[in-house]
Design an enzyme around this catalytic site. Sequence first.
Site, PDB file in Angstrom:
ATOM      1  N   HIS A 180      -3.505  -3.072   7.228  1.00 31.34           N
ATOM      2  CA  HIS A 180      -4.224  -2.226   8.190  1.00 31.34           C
ATOM      3  C   HIS A 180      -5.502  -2.974   8.576  1.00 31.34           C
ATOM      4  O   HIS A 180      -6.090  -3.656   7.731  1.00 31.34           O
ATOM      5  CB  HIS A 180      -4.650  -0.887   7.553  1.00 31.34           C
ATOM      6  N   CYS A 281     -10.206   3.760   3.538  1.00 33.83           N
ATOM      7  CA  CYS A 281      -8.910   4.443   3.687  1.00 33.83           C
ATOM      8  C   CYS A 281      -9.033   5.929   3.373  1.00 33.83           C
ATOM      9  O   CYS A 281      -8.297   6.747   3.916  1.00 33.83           O
ATOM     10  CB  CYS A 281      -7.874   3.854   2.740  1.00 33.83           C
TER      11      CYS A 281
HETATM   12  N1  ARG Z   1      -0.192   3.701   0.525  1.00 32.04           N
HETATM   13  C1  ARG Z   1      -0.799   3.828   1.812  1.00 32.04           C
HETATM   14  C2  ARG Z   1       0.065   3.129   2.854  1.00 32.04           C
HETATM   15  O1  ARG Z   1       0.614   2.121   2.560  1.00 32.04           O
HETATM   16  C3  ARG Z   1      -2.177   3.274   1.807  1.00 32.04           C
HETATM   17  C4  ARG Z   1      -2.928   3.489   3.081  1.00 32.04           C
HETATM   18  C5  ARG Z   1      -4.280   2.856   3.114  1.00 32.04           C
HETATM   19  N2  ARG Z   1      -4.995   3.251   4.235  1.00 32.04           N
HETATM   20  C6  ARG Z   1      -5.774   2.485   5.034  1.00 32.04           C
HETATM   21  N3  ARG Z   1      -6.459   3.038   5.957  1.00 32.04           N
HETATM   22  N4  ARG Z   1      -5.782   1.180   4.919  1.00 32.04           N
HETATM   23  O2  ARG Z   1       0.193   3.579   3.965  1.00 32.04           O
END
Ligand code: ARG
Length: 291
Positions: A180, A281
């Site tokens: 991300h 996150c």
């Molecule tokens: N386990 C989640 C996923 O893989 C983690 C999300 C993390 N969020 C972020 N904004 N980077 O989607």
Amino acid sequence: MTNTAVQSAQNQTGERSRQTHRYLMCRPDHFTVSYRINPWMEPARPTDTALAVRQWQVLYDTYRALGHEVQLIDPVPGLPDMVYTANGGFTLDGIAYGARFRFAERAPEAEYFDEWFAAHGFEVVKPSQVNEGEGDFLLAGDVILGGTGFRSSGESHREVAEVFGREVLSLNLVEPRFYHLDTALTVLDPVVEAGDTAGIAYLPSAFDEASRGVLAERFPDAIQVGPDDGAVFGLNSASDGYNVLVSPRATGFAAQLRERGYHPVTVDLHELLLGGGGIKCCTLELRGAAG
Ligand code: ARG
């Protein structure tokens, strides 16, 4: 939370000025790692939900102590990743652009977030394109930075540009650990005067060459963070323009922040890193639309 952090928030010092923000968070009551959709997640490795809640609570308390408003969305059993509220949408000018998750495991979250936005005065725009909210869209002054390569599609960048009538700068992520945009880049000055460039920090190796070029051109004063700080999710941090909430493991980045007049405030979320997420996150910024 240290006393100095609280003090600094109350008596603004130096040239940097903080603003008050409104965030959406979700208590990790149902946190676990039961599937694998990013390289950090290892379902065979045990997780400690109580520890995740305690660490999350420190983040919540820190925001409150710094004067920010935090709103909560109810956690839903069976949706362990809901704690990562950044992925629930992207809000600006009272509009909430909803999420459309890449993986089936998280898809049901979108409806809960959309309902929350509608119930709290946002105009909800249902997306037609795959996107994971503020995980991949970061507001930097006048411009929205959009990440793609792993989760949000390039088409969603065009959709966001249309919905909000803003420029979206597309950035290509190339390192699976930094899937991300908010794992590889952080906006240090969420609010700037019209026409000013926001301060940002990023991990160059997480981007392809073209995107590194775009970042260097548009953000020539950006902090470039080293691989060690990147690897501990140092960039998954949240700034109010002065206080920057950052992982205690990202010591090099904290020093860079201090040199630039920011005030790093460390918050340890290592249990939540087992799901591949950190401070940012767990934080969704709410812009526009009253409580
Ligand atoms: N386990 C989640 C996923 O893989 C983690 C999300 C993390 N969020 C972020 N904004 N980077 O989607």
